[in-house]
Write a protein that holds these residues in place. Structure first.
Motif, mmCIF file in Angstrom:
data_model
loop_
_atom_site.group_PDB
_atom_site.id
_atom_site.type_symbol
_atom_site.label_atom_id
_atom_site.label_comp_id
_atom_site.label_asym_id
_atom_site.label_seq_id
_atom_site.Cartn_x
_atom_site.Cartn_y
_atom_site.Cartn_z
ATOM 1 N N GLN A 84 100.646 55.363 -42.555
ATOM 2 C CA GLN A 84 100.534 53.992 -42.074
ATOM 3 C C GLN A 84 99.758 53.150 -43.076
ATOM 4 N N LEU A 85 100.261 51.954 -43.364
ATOM 5 C CA LEU A 85 99.598 51.009 -44.269
ATOM 6 C C LEU A 85 99.294 49.722 -43.503
ATOM 7 N N PRO A 86 98.011 49.363 -43.385
ATOM 8 C CA PRO A 86 96.834 50.149 -43.785
ATOM 9 C C PRO A 86 96.470 51.168 -42.700
ATOM 10 N N TYR A 87 95.361 51.897 -42.900
ATOM 11 C CA TYR A 87 94.879 52.825 -41.880
ATOM 12 C C TYR A 87 94.594 52.058 -40.595
ATOM 13 N N ALA A 88 94.684 52.785 -39.483
ATOM 14 C CA ALA A 88 94.550 52.146 -38.163
ATOM 15 C C ALA A 88 93.247 51.363 -38.026
ATOM 16 N N GLU A 89 92.161 51.913 -38.566
ATOM 17 C CA GLU A 89 90.869 51.232 -38.416
ATOM 18 C C GLU A 89 90.781 49.931 -39.219
ATOM 19 N N LEU A 90 91.710 49.760 -40.177
ATOM 20 C CA LEU A 90 91.690 48.554 -41.004
ATOM 21 C C LEU A 90 92.697 47.497 -40.540
ATOM 22 N N VAL A 91 93.482 47.794 -39.543
ATOM 23 C CA VAL A 91 94.511 46.860 -39.073
ATOM 24 C C VAL A 91 93.915 45.513 -38.629
ATOM 25 N N PRO A 92 92.783 45.477 -37.952
ATOM 26 C CA PRO A 92 92.216 44.165 -37.557
ATOM 27 C C PRO A 92 91.953 43.233 -38.734
ATOM 28 N N ALA A 93 91.732 43.791 -39.927
ATOM 29 C CA ALA A 93 91.465 42.944 -41.097
ATOM 30 C C ALA A 93 92.685 42.103 -41.473
ATOM 31 N N LEU A 94 93.871 42.517 -41.021
ATOM 32 C CA LEU A 94 95.097 41.795 -41.386
ATOM 33 C C LEU A 94 95.144 40.387 -40.807
#
Length: 532
Positions: free
Chosen positions: A192-202
């Motif tokens: 997955q791009l990005p990792y799940a923990e980084l999705v809110p940054a999108l």
């Protein structure tokens, strides 16, 4: 020996060893100085030259149309110097008249008697002893033949560059296939791009959001690496990559296997945007129609090249208008506010750019309420930009263009732009863009010929805030004379033009600025024989 002029004056000529003793001029009891004698001789020399000019000007002016001085020379010159009038004094008129006579292309076909070089021409003239008219005829034939060959050579050059720049090099095709295979067979290439923990940054506006639209995996990798490597706050950088359906899996495989830490990478394909449908975007039909019209543009490349009347630069422009880069991928950029509804400000990047500095200070620029922050392209004294105005892109002989725009107004560069999406959503920029595309199609592409930049120039009219030229240096894909040191100092360099850095057409002295971000020892790069 003495010669008496009057009772008071006489000249005495005496023999002597030198000039000083040979001539003695006496007036009364005084001698004339050598300075006076020198001025007298100088005056006589000038008088002789003046008479010579008088007798020559009539031959230059012609027999029936001569200047006042020339006519005077024609009348008194021959009498003074004993020269008879020359009946052939109108030679220039004969040459001009002969050169002005039309010469058709068929008259030169199959001819083997036309000199091929200036040296051959001069030898033939000297040995043949031709008159002025024959000289002019031979000169006209030789120059016309050379002009025809030069024109064809230029057109063929543009055609070959068009074909080379629009075809996919086998190395890039190989890379796409190998990455697609990797995506199918390796779970590590499907992360997955990005990792799940980084999705809110999108969707977090405290991050620096960059958008890249590309179907070229290698080019996208250079943009990503150069962007994040040169950023001082790279952990706060988010790069949104938009690609087409066929390139999505290779693109995802590449960035899954080649993380550009600590930056955040998102890869999405057009079909992932549910909003992007014909029902919700009426202008999308105009986009597809525009693409279809361009694919059949005036009969295609063969018809364009066969035109023997148009100038080579016009032929080049029409060939460029056939390029596949003017596809839906290019047109969807006009919908950034809808594609990223949660974002307030973004920086858009083309895939043929290289980032050489930290771009996060772009967020500190006051846009003064404007939508688009861009480098203007009409300051000719600035080494970072080419002098381009609206008249460089739009056809101002068409009333629809001339009545609405100023030909001398500055154009702006596309490829590294700051977009205030909040301000954009308050305008009708997207609707205006599609309206003008429709008008161009209705006018048989007579408003402009070159793809998507002209309608953007129109749609963003009065919505552009000009930024410092340092941020965006243009022309590395068509200006071979760009200095390497100047390019190295620019914040972003743009290989806009035919000579893309991943092609054989690239300028050798500028290509290292791009290849420094390619990992040539990578197994995928090596297996496809992609070399520096």
């Amino acid at each position: 020996m003495q010669l008496h002029i009057s009772s008071l004056r006489h000249f005495t000529l005496l023999q002597g060893k030198g000039l000083k003793e040979f001539i003695k001029v006496k007036v009364g009891s005084r001698r004339i100085s050598y300075k006076m004698l020198f001025y007298s001789l100088l005056f006589c020399t000038f008088l002789l030259k003046f008479l010579f000019v008088l007798t020559s000007l009539d031959g230059i002016d012609g027999e029936n149309n001569c200047s006042t001085v020339g006519c005077l020379g024609k009348k008194i010159g021959p009498k003074i110097l004993g020269r008879s009038p020359d009946p052939e004094s109108n030679i220039p008129e004969i040459i001009y008249k002969t050169l002005d006579e039309p010469l058709s292309k068929d008259e030169l076909q199959g001819r083997s008697d036309i000199p091929q070089t200036l040296e051959e021409f001069m030898i033939e003239m000297k040995e043949g002893g031709y008159d002025a008219k024959t000289f002019a005829v031979k000169l006209r034939e030789m120059v016309t033949l050379m002009e025809q060959r030069t024109r064809m050579a230029k057109i063929h050059k543009y055609l070959y560059r068009h074909l080379a720049s629009n075809s996919i090099p086998k190395q890039l095709h190989c890379l796409t296939l190998r990455l697609a295979n990797e995506h199918s067979n390796n779970a590590g290439a499907r992360l997955q791009l990005p990792y799940a923990e980084l999705v809110p940054a999108l969707v977090d506006n405290s991050y620096f959001h960059f958008i890249l639209a590309s179907d070229n995996v290698l080019a996208a990798s250079v943009v990503a690496k150069s962007l994040i490597r040169n950023c001082l706050r790279s952990q706060k950088v988010v790069l949104h990559i938009i690609t087409d359906k066929k390139t999505y899996y290779p693109m995802q495989a590449w960035f899954s296997k080649h993380r550009v830490s600590p930056g955040i990478i998102e890869v999405k394909a057009l079909h992932h945007f549910d909003w992007l449908t014909k029902g919700k975007v009426p202008g999308l039909e105009a986009t597809e129609k525009d693409q279809k019209v361009r694919s059949q543009f005036r009969g295609g490349s063969s018809t364009i090249v066969s035109n023997t009347i148009e100038k080579p630069n016009v032929t080049a422009a029409k060939l460029q208008a056939l390029g596949p880069k003017y596809s839906v991928m290019n047109h969807i950029r006009i919908h950034l506010p809808e594609l990223f509804p949660s974002l307030n400000k973004v920086v858009f990047l083309d895939d043929d750019i290289v980032v050489q500095t930290d771009l996060t200070p772009l967020w500190d620029i006051d846009m003064n309420g404007k939508v688009n922050g861009a480098v203007e392209t009409c300051s000719g004294n600035d080494k970072f930009v080419m002098p381009k105005r609206l008249k460089s892109y739009l056809n101002f002989s068409h009333p629809l263009i001339s009545e609405n725009f100023d030909p001398n107004e500055c154009a702006w560069a596309y490829g590294m732009n700051i977009f205030d999406l909040e301000a954009w959503r308050k305008t009708d920029i997207s609707l205006s863009y599609y309206y003008w595309i429709e008008q161009n199609i209705k006018s048989d592409l007579s408003l402009w010929q070159l793809g998507t930049l002209p309608p953007r120039l129109i749609a963003f009219h009065d919505h552009v805030h000009f930024i410092d030229p340092f941020w965006h240096m243009l022309g590395l894909g068509y200006q071979e004379n760009i200095n390497f040191e100047d390019a190295e100092r620019a914040g972003v360099i743009h290989f806009n033009g035919r000579a893309k850095p991943w092609l054989e057409l690239a300028f050798p002295h500028l290509r290292p600025l791009w290849t420094k971000y390619v990992h040539f020892s990578d197994k995928f790069i090596k297996s496809c024989h992609i070399r520096a």
